[in-house]
Design an enzyme around this catalytic site. Structure first.
Site, PDB file in Angstrom:
ATOM      1  N   ASP A 217      -0.154  -2.549   5.787  1.00  0.00           N
ATOM      2  CA  ASP A 217       0.747  -3.309   4.918  1.00  0.00           C
ATOM      3  C   ASP A 217       1.112  -4.598   5.647  1.00  0.00           C
ATOM      4  O   ASP A 217       1.481  -4.561   6.835  1.00  0.00           O
ATOM      5  CB  ASP A 217       2.003  -2.492   4.572  1.00  0.00           C
TER       6      ASP A 217
ATOM      7  N   HIS B  55       0.821  -1.216   0.000  1.00  0.00           N
ATOM      8  CA  HIS B  55       0.000   0.000   0.000  1.00  0.00           C
ATOM      9  C   HIS B  55       0.853   1.264   0.000  1.00  0.00           C
ATOM     10  O   HIS B  55       0.463   2.283  -0.534  1.00  0.00           O
ATOM     11  CB  HIS B  55      -0.906   0.033   1.228  1.00  0.00           C
TER      12      HIS B  55
END
Ligand SMILES: *[C@@H]1O[C@H](CO)[C@@H](O)[C@H](O)[C@H]1NC(C)=O
Ligand SMILES: *[C@@H]1O[C@H](CO)[C@@H](O)[C@H](O)[C@H]1NC(C)=O
Length: 376
Positions: free
Chosen positions: A301, A274
């Site tokens: 993440d 991300h």
């Protein structure tokens, strides 16, 4: 800021403070206390007793050789406060969630942890459907079964939790099903950091500030996505965000804690799949920097990371590897500040004393991959 409970905690007291925001959810503008007040009070008592018995467990654990755990760094001196942080986990045991849980149990026992923090995305794929959703049991109660994990859990919501009944997770219904559970949108926790000899008069403490990051992310409010998010109790959005930023600033400003840690779901700095969350870089990061926050801990993440850039005093720690991982991690440039990154499952343990904050990064197989040491 609003305090959930009857009085603010003193420096010598352990307590949980939470904003009364969630009251608005069921009860716009009246002063009726919702059940979470009780939950907070229970959590406070739980943590207080945890503190009072810490003297006992502290000296006991030095002689605990029954658990064979050969991690080198974990044989270092024990600190007065130890806790674990796991994120992005609830998959009914799949994707190594159970393996991570098992390692958490071992490390938790070895360290004598006082609580476990969940940095959100508690239940995949779309949060909890309702009070009878078996996922609560199958992803939480039946997975984190180790003895050391039968302690207080302190959770925030992730974006996946907002795809289901978000109010359910922050209410007291789940706590009645499993008394370890506590989750809210914005709250604080203070914990003393003195050794066993001066517990009665402790002026050094850590303060943890839990924030609700999901509503900050613009794309979740796109016409198409907004329908799938449980935004009850959030609107009007901008007012909610402003209020949270203001409350965070005020809380940090008035804090006299030796260590300040902010906990949220979304990344601020990250080299995971991300990556950074621009909305938080813009609005939350300046608040962390201007109030000398030591560490920001997040999930989102699905990896483990430590980022420390030269342009900021804040350490960024990602612990979003509670189940599905291996999603890619970019190599960091000096400017991006990646000190450590592991693209696989695991969790972190945090060990603290008045002058030391140590974070150990653990994988799912029992390896201690990396250690971050901060001193004051
Ligand atoms: C911020 O604090 C105010 C006043 O204490 C409270 O009414 C509000 O709900 C809080 N906001 C959030 C987002 O928690
Ligand atoms: C589970 O963990 C092991 C060891 O880290 C890894 O080799 C394996 O790929 C993991 N499985 C999944 C589904 O992620």
């Amino acid at each position: 800021m609003a305090i959930l409970g009857t009085k603010p905690v003193s420096d010598e007291e352990v307590g949980l403070l939470a904003s009364e925001h969630s009251e608005e959810v069921e009860d716009q503008g009246t002063s009726t206390l919702r059940p979470a007040t009780l939950v907070a009070a229970v959590v406070t008592i739980f943590l207080m007793s945890g503190c009072l018995i810490s003297l006992y467990t502290y000296s006991q654990s030095d002689h605990d050789s029954s658990e064979e755990y050969s991690l080198e760094s974990l044989t270092k001196p024990k600190y007065p406060l130890n806790f674990l942080v796991v994120g992005d986990w609830g998959r009914e045991g799949a994707y190594n969630q159970t393996l991570v849980a098992k390692q958490m149990g071992k490390v938790g026992r070895h360290l004598g942890i006082k609580f476990v923090i969940s940095v959100g995305d508690n239940f995949y794929q779309a949060g909890l459907k309702g009070p009878q959703d078996p996922k609560f049991k199958n992803s939480f109660s039946k997975v984190y079964t180790a003895e050391s994990l039968q302690t207080q859990w302190l959770a925030v919501l992730g974006n996946h939790d907002y795809l289901g009944d978000a109010l359910l997770q922050i209410g007291d219904g789940l706590t009645r099903k499993d008394k370890r559970w506590f989750c809210d949108r914005f709250y604080q926790l203070k914990y003393p950091l003195c050794g066993s000899h001066n517990l009665g008069h402790c002026e050094k403490f850590v303060e943890l500030f839990f924030i609700d990051t999901t509503p900050f992310v613009d794309k979740y409010w796109d016409a198409e996505q907004a329908r799938t998010f449980d935004w009850r109790g959030i609107g009007p959005r901008q007012e909610y965000l402003d209020s949270q930023l203001k409350n965070l600033s005020l809380a940090l400003e008035s804090s006299t804690a030796t260590w300040k840690i902010v906990v949220g779901h979304h990344t601020i700095r990250s080299l995971g799949r991300h990556g950074e969350t621009p909305e938080l870089v813009k609005s939350v990061l300046p608040i962390l920097e201007s109030h000398n926050v030591d560490v920001y801990i997040n999930g989102h993440d699905h990896c483990l990371e430590h980022i420390k850039r030269e342009d900021s005093a804040v350490h960024f720690v990602t612990s979003g590897a509670g189940s599905k991982s291996f999603q890619g991690l970019r190599e960091g440039t000096t400017e991006e500040g990646l000190q450590f990154g592991y693209d696989g499952q695991g969790f972190i343990s945090v060990s603290m004393a008045a002058q030391v904050l140590r974070i150990d990064f653990h994988d799912a197989l029992g390896n201690n991959l990396y250690e971050l040491n901060l001193k004051k």
